[in-house]
Design a protein around this motif. Structure first.
Motif, mmCIF file in Angstrom:
data_model
loop_
_atom_site.group_PDB
_atom_site.id
_atom_site.type_symbol
_atom_site.label_atom_id
_atom_site.label_comp_id
_atom_site.label_asym_id
_atom_site.label_seq_id
_atom_site.Cartn_x
_atom_site.Cartn_y
_atom_site.Cartn_z
ATOM 1 N N SER A 1 23.643 -38.951 17.210
ATOM 2 C CA SER A 1 24.318 -38.021 18.112
ATOM 3 C C SER A 1 23.392 -36.910 18.613
ATOM 4 C CB SER A 1 25.539 -37.396 17.412
ATOM 5 O OG SER A 1 25.120 -36.587 16.332
ATOM 6 N N GLY A 2 22.122 -36.918 18.166
ATOM 7 C CA GLY A 2 21.168 -35.900 18.604
ATOM 8 C C GLY A 2 21.477 -34.514 18.088
ATOM 9 N N ARG A 3 22.063 -34.425 16.895
ATOM 10 C CA ARG A 3 22.502 -33.136 16.371
ATOM 11 C C ARG A 3 21.711 -32.670 15.145
ATOM 12 N NH1 ARG A 3 28.633 -33.993 15.643
ATOM 13 N NH2 ARG A 3 28.512 -31.862 14.904
ATOM 14 N N LEU A 4 20.525 -33.187 14.935
ATOM 15 C CA LEU A 4 19.720 -32.785 13.780
ATOM 16 C C LEU A 4 19.390 -31.292 13.784
ATOM 17 C CD1 LEU A 4 17.094 -35.621 13.222
ATOM 18 C CD2 LEU A 4 19.099 -35.063 11.838
ATOM 19 N N ALA A 5 19.130 -30.745 14.952
ATOM 20 C CA ALA A 5 18.747 -29.328 15.041
ATOM 21 C C ALA A 5 19.827 -28.405 14.503
ATOM 22 C CB ALA A 5 18.410 -28.962 16.480
ATOM 23 N N GLU A 6 21.070 -28.846 14.534
ATOM 24 C CA GLU A 6 22.192 -28.018 14.080
ATOM 25 C C GLU A 6 22.250 -27.878 12.565
ATOM 26 O OE1 GLU A 6 25.830 -29.551 15.701
ATOM 27 O OE2 GLU A 6 24.924 -29.798 17.682
ATOM 28 N N CYS A 7 21.560 -28.724 11.843
ATOM 29 C CA CYS A 7 21.689 -28.709 10.380
ATOM 30 C C CYS A 7 20.329 -28.583 9.691
ATOM 31 C CB CYS A 7 22.434 -29.937 9.903
ATOM 32 S SG CYS A 7 21.620 -31.480 10.329
ATOM 33 N N GLN A 8 19.451 -27.764 10.242
ATOM 34 C CA GLN A 8 18.126 -27.610 9.656
ATOM 35 C C GLN A 8 18.150 -27.081 8.220
ATOM 36 O OE1 GLN A 8 14.847 -26.468 12.367
ATOM 37 N NE2 GLN A 8 16.407 -26.541 13.989
ATOM 38 N N PRO A 9 19.054 -26.181 7.840
ATOM 39 C CA PRO A 9 19.101 -25.792 6.419
ATOM 40 C C PRO A 9 19.376 -26.997 5.507
ATOM 41 C CG PRO A 9 20.252 -24.180 7.744
ATOM 42 C CD PRO A 9 19.935 -25.339 8.661
ATOM 43 N N GLY A 10 20.219 -27.901 5.942
ATOM 44 C CA GLY A 10 20.484 -29.111 5.163
ATOM 45 C C GLY A 10 19.271 -30.025 5.105
ATOM 46 N N LEU A 11 18.542 -30.129 6.202
ATOM 47 C CA LEU A 11 17.328 -30.943 6.214
ATOM 48 C C LEU A 11 16.292 -30.371 5.248
ATOM 49 C CD1 LEU A 11 16.982 -31.603 10.049
ATOM 50 C CD2 LEU A 11 17.941 -33.119 8.311
ATOM 51 N N ILE A 12 16.200 -29.054 5.213
ATOM 52 C CA ILE A 12 15.267 -28.404 4.282
ATOM 53 C C ILE A 12 15.674 -28.718 2.843
ATOM 54 C CG2 ILE A 12 14.492 -26.154 3.421
ATOM 55 C CD1 ILE A 12 14.751 -25.198 6.407
ATOM 56 N N ARG A 13 16.950 -28.681 2.559
ATOM 57 C CA ARG A 13 17.425 -29.005 1.202
ATOM 58 C C ARG A 13 17.078 -30.444 0.838
ATOM 59 N NH1 ARG A 13 22.416 -30.665 -1.591
ATOM 60 N NH2 ARG A 13 23.360 -31.101 0.423
ATOM 61 N N VAL A 14 17.231 -31.356 1.777
ATOM 62 C CA VAL A 14 16.861 -32.756 1.534
ATOM 63 C C VAL A 14 15.369 -32.862 1.243
ATOM 64 C CG1 VAL A 14 16.613 -35.029 2.617
ATOM 65 C CG2 VAL A 14 18.746 -33.748 2.885
ATOM 66 N N LEU A 15 14.556 -32.182 2.032
ATOM 67 C CA LEU A 15 13.111 -32.254 1.829
ATOM 68 C C LEU A 15 12.703 -31.675 0.474
ATOM 69 C CD1 LEU A 15 11.846 -31.315 5.395
ATOM 70 C CD2 LEU A 15 11.837 -33.583 4.322
ATOM 71 N N ARG A 16 13.406 -30.703 -0.008
ATOM 72 C CA ARG A 16 13.094 -30.086 -1.309
ATOM 73 C C ARG A 16 13.592 -30.917 -2.481
ATOM 74 N NH1 ARG A 16 14.682 -23.891 0.279
ATOM 75 N NH2 ARG A 16 12.768 -23.483 1.450
ATOM 76 N N PHE A 17 14.596 -31.735 -2.234
ATOM 77 C CA PHE A 17 15.218 -32.521 -3.301
ATOM 78 C C PHE A 17 14.338 -33.726 -3.627
ATOM 79 C CE2 PHE A 17 18.353 -35.756 -4.728
ATOM 80 C CZ PHE A 17 18.769 -35.107 -5.877
ATOM 81 N N LYS A 18 13.834 -33.750 -4.831
ATOM 82 C CA LYS A 18 12.882 -34.792 -5.211
ATOM 83 C C LYS A 18 13.564 -36.053 -5.741
ATOM 84 C CE LYS A 18 9.145 -31.546 -6.052
ATOM 85 N NZ LYS A 18 9.135 -31.057 -4.754
ATOM 86 N N GLY A 19 14.870 -36.027 -5.882
ATOM 87 C CA GLY A 19 15.585 -37.152 -6.459
ATOM 88 C C GLY A 19 16.041 -38.202 -5.466
ATOM 89 N N ASN A 20 15.661 -38.100 -4.211
ATOM 90 C CA ASN A 20 16.111 -39.066 -3.214
ATOM 91 C C ASN A 20 14.988 -39.305 -2.211
ATOM 92 O OD1 ASN A 20 17.371 -40.514 -1.174
ATOM 93 N ND2 ASN A 20 19.321 -39.446 -1.430
ATOM 94 N N TRP A 21 14.032 -40.130 -2.577
ATOM 95 C CA TRP A 21 12.867 -40.368 -1.727
ATOM 96 C C TRP A 21 13.246 -41.014 -0.402
ATOM 97 C CZ3 TRP A 21 11.821 -45.263 -0.151
ATOM 98 C CH2 TRP A 21 12.403 -46.317 -0.885
#
Length: 144
Positions: A25-45
């Motif tokens: 849907s082209g809506r990644l920019a709306e959830c950048q805090p969530g993307l940062i959390r995913v990048l920090r989370f080491k349990g889901n490569w």
């Protein structure tokens, strides 16, 4: 849109489905805090790699997102494939940064990349660092 729509990252299937919906849907920019959390989370490569593959599609990246991608590139405890993906994502993210933030971000990336280039790594990682340098840092140095 929630800033962090991913829920429990241990349940990677559901989080990955949500991520794919956001990409489609082209809506990644709306959830950048969530993307940062995913990048920090080491349990889901797998989810982390998907974020790195698509991060460059964000047309208005925040400094926080770029910084998190840069930290993956620089982290010796992260496997090299993810670090290469982070380098490729940085190239696209920095091209999308608004002009007023460019100086600050480019110089931060330059410092990290130059430090990494002066240490020993496998050739494919050195190639990734060279791409970041050639596509972002070298042209910027010529312009300024």
């Amino acid at each position: 849109m929630q800033h962090d729509p991913f829920g429990n990252l241990v349940d990677w299937g559901e989080a990955l489905d949500r991520f794919e919906e956001l990409v489609d849907s082209g809506r990644l920019a709306e959830c950048q805090p969530g993307l940062i959390r995913v990048l920090r989370f080491k349990g889901n490569w797998r989810l982390r790699e998907e974020v790195l593959k698509h991060a460059g599609e964000i047309q208005t990246p925040t400094i926080a997102l770029i910084s998190e991608v840069l930290s993956i590139l620089a982290d010796d405890n992260v496997y090299y494939d993810a670090r290469v993906m982070a380098g490729d994502a940085l190239i696209d993210l920095l091209k999308n940064v608004h002009a007023e933030k460019t100086d600050e971000m480019v110089w931060g990336v330059k410092k990290v990349v130059e430090k990494l280039m002066h240490t020993i790594h496998p050739p494919f990682f050195d190639d990734a660092l060279s791409r970041v340098h050639e596509k972002i840092l070298a042209p910027y140095a010529l312009e300024n």
